[in-house]
Scaffold this motif. Sequence first.
Motif, PDB file in Angstrom:
ATOM      1  N   ARG A  29       0.803  -1.131  -0.064  1.00  9.58           N
ATOM      2  CA  ARG A  29      -0.200   0.057   0.004  1.00  9.58           C
ATOM      3  C   ARG A  29       0.802   1.316   0.049  1.00  9.58           C
ATOM      4  NH1 ARG A  29      -3.342  -3.146   3.506  1.00  9.58           N
ATOM      5  NH2 ARG A  29      -2.339  -2.390   5.263  1.00  9.58           N
ATOM      6  N   ALA A  30       2.267   1.277   0.672  1.00  9.49           N
ATOM      7  CA  ALA A  30       2.860   2.492   0.760  1.00  9.49           C
ATOM      8  C   ALA A  30       3.446   2.669  -0.729  1.00  9.49           C
ATOM      9  CB  ALA A  30       3.979   2.112   1.793  1.00  9.49           C
ATOM     10  N   GLU A  31       3.888   1.658  -1.327  1.00 11.34           N
ATOM     11  CA  GLU A  31       4.456   1.584  -2.719  1.00 11.34           C
ATOM     12  C   GLU A  31       3.399   2.295  -3.638  1.00 11.34           C
ATOM     13  OE1 GLU A  31       6.684  -1.045  -6.021  1.00 11.34           O
ATOM     14  OE2 GLU A  31       5.640  -1.988  -4.507  1.00 11.34           O
ATOM     15  N   LEU A  32       2.104   1.547  -3.539  1.00 13.30           N
ATOM     16  CA  LEU A  32       0.997   2.277  -4.318  1.00 13.30           C
ATOM     17  C   LEU A  32       0.963   3.590  -4.044  1.00 13.30           C
ATOM     18  CD1 LEU A  32      -1.039   1.779  -6.491  1.00 13.30           C
ATOM     19  CD2 LEU A  32      -2.750   1.020  -4.420  1.00 13.30           C
ATOM     20  N   SER A  33       0.633   4.222  -3.012  1.00 14.23           N
ATOM     21  CA  SER A  33       0.540   5.488  -2.642  1.00 14.23           C
ATOM     22  C   SER A  33       1.794   6.185  -2.953  1.00 14.23           C
ATOM     23  CB  SER A  33       0.603   5.497  -0.990  1.00 14.23           C
ATOM     24  OG  SER A  33       0.257   7.033  -0.608  1.00 14.23           O
TER      25      SER A  33
END
Length: 473
Positions: A29-33
Amino acid sequence: MAPHSPGATAVAADRAGVTHRRPRGLAARAELSDRLRSLFPLDSGSPIRPGKVLLALVALAVGTLISLVRQGGIGALDTMWAEDGHIFLEQSVRMSVLDAFTTTYAGYLHVVPRTIAALTALLPVRDAAASFAVLSALLLAATAVFVYVASGATLRHRPVRLVLAASFVVLPIGQGEVLNNVAANLHFPLMAASLWALLWNPRRRVFGAVAALVLALAVLSDPTMILLAPVAVLRGVLLRGVRGWGPGGVLLAGAVIQMIPRVTGHTDRAFAPLALSPLKIPVYFAHNVLAGGLFGDRLPGRSVTSPRAALFMLLALMVLGLLVALAWKRRRAPSSWLALIMVGQSVLFYAGPVLLAGAATPRYALAPALMLLSAAAVVVDAAADDGGDLLAGTSRQAGLRQYSFVLLLLLAMTSGFRMDNARGAGPRFSQELSTGRARCAAALPGSDSASVTVRVSPPGWSASLPCQAVLTR
């Protein structure tokens, strides 16, 4: 983007063409964000030096001149087009400034043409045609300069940025209606510029205010700007605070103001939803937006069913296929996601108005075509940094793709630089005004209530002007 800014890692990977296995859970999720946030890269900007200001002023002057000389026939300075005369000029000399700005036409407010008309009303009526033409051309050139600056953090290669910005002035489509510098149609290029206004994330507050102004002018001149809401919401969720939600707030406020006349019943706009079969929209999109945006009006022709149109639609689809292949190669990169968003906005901004109006009017293709060209510019710009395989190519191949895109648009701009249109046939505004003065002087001398009809282009359109203004100004 500054190395410490959010999304810097994703952008570095995007530029290097690097892909990684997607982690799971919170890391994923952090990478996507981060990748999504990099759609709105922080533009720290370089210092504003006198040389840059001078270049911007030169660009404004050149863009204005180019826009004016595109009009063939009698020319832009002595002709007036349709609503510019019949609605905006006429009402600017008959109404107070407040009444004119709050009066709807076709069901919504028109802040941009009203502003041009209000400034024109300060001049003698004899200068009205030239004033409308120059101010409209100046605003169009300013829009192009804005796109060049606002796209700087996204498009790293100057030739791509230059040709994209130039297309806002010289895009050779819709010339039967838009006619390159007509005040009533300036909201179409402003729509496409507003997409860049939402993507621009400048560090300096003054630039943020400029982006907000572009959004305000666009939405207060055309309520369909609300179709940019998905990008505005995405920006707000990712960036948060005033920097994130501020542009969306401007868009929403403008849309609410535009809805007031319709809610209160003060509207004269009738819609014809589904009068045109939705099944025809892809064909019109391929002809008017895709082929028109890449090749202009002249080369594909105006008939959707002609063999020539079919040929250029096929060529346009081949170019689109190449761009899709380049984007697919970098499908995990933010640049490909941004291009997909722009294509989606292009489809929305074409299908929406066409479905509501029930007609594939050529002017409806202008904003979608500019959005589509913006998507192409994003893909080509990102691919120009690639290297290593058949699709990515060597640096020489990458440069070839970049300059092929530039040359393709330059070819379209050149082929459709000047096209025949109804405005070029006149009538001359100066002659019509001279005839009107004679009528005013002979018919009711000394009367303050007399009016005279002044014909404008195309045939059947006119402006009713008070004799007092015609004789004294």
